[in-house]
Design a protein around this motif. Structure first.
Motif, PDB file in Angstrom:
ATOM      1  N   UNK A  15       0.840  -1.200   0.000  1.00  0.00           N
ATOM      2  CA  UNK A  15       0.000   0.000   0.000  1.00  0.00           C
ATOM      3  C   UNK A  15       0.876   1.252   0.000  1.00  0.00           C
ATOM      4  N   UNK A  16       1.899   1.273   0.851  1.00  0.00           N
ATOM      5  CA  UNK A  16       2.791   2.425   0.903  1.00  0.00           C
ATOM      6  C   UNK A  16       3.456   2.664  -0.449  1.00  0.00           C
ATOM      7  N   UNK A  17       3.925   1.589  -1.076  1.00  0.00           N
ATOM      8  CA  UNK A  17       4.601   1.722  -2.355  1.00  0.00           C
ATOM      9  C   UNK A  17       3.645   2.148  -3.466  1.00  0.00           C
ATOM     10  N   UNK A  18       2.422   1.641  -3.435  1.00  0.00           N
ATOM     11  CA  UNK A  18       1.464   2.026  -4.462  1.00  0.00           C
ATOM     12  C   UNK A  18       1.062   3.484  -4.311  1.00  0.00           C
ATOM     13  N   UNK A  19       0.874   3.931  -3.079  1.00  0.00           N
ATOM     14  CA  UNK A  19       0.562   5.345  -2.852  1.00  0.00           C
ATOM     15  C   UNK A  19       1.683   6.236  -3.379  1.00  0.00           C
ATOM     16  N   UNK A  20       2.937   5.860  -3.121  1.00  0.00           N
ATOM     17  CA  UNK A  20       4.075   6.658  -3.597  1.00  0.00           C
ATOM     18  C   UNK A  20       4.186   6.609  -5.117  1.00  0.00           C
ATOM     19  N   UNK A  21       3.938   5.429  -5.688  1.00  0.00           N
ATOM     20  CA  UNK A  21       4.006   5.304  -7.145  1.00  0.00           C
ATOM     21  C   UNK A  21       2.942   6.177  -7.805  1.00  0.00           C
ATOM     22  N   UNK A  22       1.763   6.252  -7.209  1.00  0.00           N
ATOM     23  CA  UNK A  22       0.716   7.136  -7.729  1.00  0.00           C
ATOM     24  C   UNK A  22       1.161   8.594  -7.661  1.00  0.00           C
ATOM     25  N   UNK A  23       1.755   8.968  -6.543  1.00  0.00           N
ATOM     26  CA  UNK A  23       2.254  10.340  -6.389  1.00  0.00           C
ATOM     27  C   UNK A  23       3.295  10.664  -7.452  1.00  0.00           C
ATOM     28  N   UNK A  24       4.221   9.737  -7.669  1.00  0.00           N
ATOM     29  CA  UNK A  24       5.300   9.977  -8.626  1.00  0.00           C
ATOM     30  C   UNK A  24       4.765  10.057 -10.053  1.00  0.00           C
ATOM     31  N   UNK A  25       3.824   9.173 -10.400  1.00  0.00           N
ATOM     32  CA  UNK A  25       3.278   9.219 -11.759  1.00  0.00           C
ATOM     33  C   UNK A  25       2.508  10.515 -11.994  1.00  0.00           C
ATOM     34  N   UNK A  26       1.742  10.947 -11.012  1.00  0.00           N
ATOM     35  CA  UNK A  26       1.034  12.221 -11.154  1.00  0.00           C
ATOM     36  C   UNK A  26       2.011  13.376 -11.348  1.00  0.00           C
ATOM     37  N   UNK A  27       3.092  13.380 -10.554  1.00  0.00           N
ATOM     38  CA  UNK A  27       4.079  14.465 -10.647  1.00  0.00           C
ATOM     39  C   UNK A  27       4.823  14.412 -11.975  1.00  0.00           C
ATOM     40  N   UNK A  28       5.202  13.216 -12.404  1.00  0.00           N
ATOM     41  CA  UNK A  28       5.963  13.085 -13.648  1.00  0.00           C
ATOM     42  C   UNK A  28       5.137  13.534 -14.846  1.00  0.00           C
ATOM     43  N   UNK A  29       3.861  13.145 -14.865  1.00  0.00           N
ATOM     44  CA  UNK A  29       3.025  13.519 -16.001  1.00  0.00           C
ATOM     45  C   UNK A  29       2.661  15.000 -15.969  1.00  0.00           C
ATOM     46  N   UNK A  30       2.624  15.583 -14.786  1.00  0.00           N
ATOM     47  CA  UNK A  30       2.383  17.022 -14.698  1.00  0.00           C
ATOM     48  C   UNK A  30       3.585  17.806 -15.212  1.00  0.00           C
ATOM     49  N   UNK A  31       4.783  17.212 -15.069  1.00  0.00           N
ATOM     50  CA  UNK A  31       6.006  17.906 -15.473  1.00  0.00           C
ATOM     51  C   UNK A  31       6.336  17.714 -16.947  1.00  0.00           C
ATOM     52  N   UNK A  32       5.867  16.640 -17.553  1.00  0.00           N
ATOM     53  CA  UNK A  32       6.225  16.377 -18.942  1.00  0.00           C
ATOM     54  C   UNK A  32       5.708  15.039 -19.411  1.00  0.00           C
ATOM     55  N   UNK A  33       6.497  14.396 -20.264  1.00  0.00           N
ATOM     56  CA  UNK A  33       6.108  13.104 -20.833  1.00  0.00           C
ATOM     57  C   UNK A  33       7.099  12.053 -20.337  1.00  0.00           C
ATOM     58  N   UNK A  34       6.764  11.319 -19.256  1.00  0.00           N
ATOM     59  CA  UNK A  34       7.706  10.352 -18.699  1.00  0.00           C
ATOM     60  C   UNK A  34       7.918   9.164 -19.629  1.00  0.00           C
TER      61      UNK A  34
END
Length: 269
Positions: free
Chosen positions: A209-228
């Motif tokens: 759960x902790x890792x999935x929550x962090x992965x969601x955060x990172x994907x949201x941030x990466x896509x907000x910043x550009x095209x990961x």
């Protein structure tokens, strides 16, 4: 002889591998011992989630299957803050949602969802669901997690998406739909709802759960910043094989368990 010519001291000889301590999931001599262990791990996970802000009113629950009465599970009591829960506060609940041990009410959503998941998955010992910020934001997109980091690769082809809101989730039908969507995987993203993870121990399910929550955060941030750029298939599979087992999750979780039990030893009572 000059200082530069003085031979460097030799380090001590290497310690034989067999003498190095490595924590492993314990084996228990009795069901009573196993039950106490599981309840303490559950109380610790709830305290950790409380510390991390994974609590939203009375929403959120973690369950662990009883080692003897395997159609029953232990769960946090309704309305008790995660940060206050002790092992002695936990409720034993059967498949009908009846409290068999404990003095408080059970969260009906916890019973409806977790009982259905545990019934569908005999291999699952613990189930985690909570309404977290990034999990809910990501779930609102109605899309699966991408392998953007090595940690996210642990979920590559091993998580599901329930692409439809099931409602608040207080009846068996809602729980059955979630269990069906989860299938054989370690996690499911519930559209417009949040995240749910499972494991063969509380430690593993909580770590996922902790890792999935962090992965969601990172994907949201990466896509907000550009095209990961996602990790390519072969490497994502290899990373999942290294990082994606419940044993790997158990090991990763141990520093968190050690920290919370040292900081808040009352949770074990």
């Amino acid at each position: 002889m000059s200082e530069s010519a003085v031979p460097a001291p030799h380090p001590p000889p290497p310690v034989p591998v067999g003498q190095l301590h490595l924590a492993v999931p314990p084996e228990h001599a009795s069901t009573a011992e196993a039950r106490s262990y599981r309840k303490q791990r559950l109380a610790a996970a709830l305290r950790l989630f409380g510390r991390m802000g994974f609590e939203d009113g009375v929403s959120g629950h973690i369950t662990v299957r009883d080692p003897e009465f395997t159609d029953c599970c232990w769960v946090n009591p309704f309305g008790v803050p995660f940060g206050h829960v002790t092992a002695g506060d936990l409720l034993l609940v059967d498949q009908e949602g009846r409290v068999r041990e404990g003095g408080r009410h059970v969260n009906q959503a916890a019973f409806a969802v977790h009982s259905q998941v545990q019934d569908a998955r005999p291999d699952v010992v613990a189930v985690v669901h909570s309404h977290t910020t990034y999990g809910r934001a990501f779930a609102a997109l109605g899309e699966p997690l991408e392998p953007l980091t090595q940690e996210a690769c642990a979920f590559y082809e091993d998580h599901a998406l329930l692409d439809g809101w099931t409602g608040v989730g207080v009846d068996a039908g809602d729980g059955a739909r979630i269990a069906a969507a989860l299938g054989p995987h370690k996690a499911v993203i519930l559209r417009s709802h949040g995240l749910l993870t499972v494991g063969d121990s509380v430690d593993a399910a909580a770590w996922w759960f902790l890792q999935l929550e962090r992965a969601c955060e990172i994907q949201l941030a990466a896509k907000a910043a550009g095209k990961p750029v996602p990790v390519e298939h072969r490497n994502a599979v290899a990373a999942r094989e290294q990082l994606g087992s419940d044993l790997a999750a158990w090991h990763n979780y141990q520093p968190l368990y050690a920290r919370i039990t040292r900081d808040e030893p009352d949770l074990l009572s």
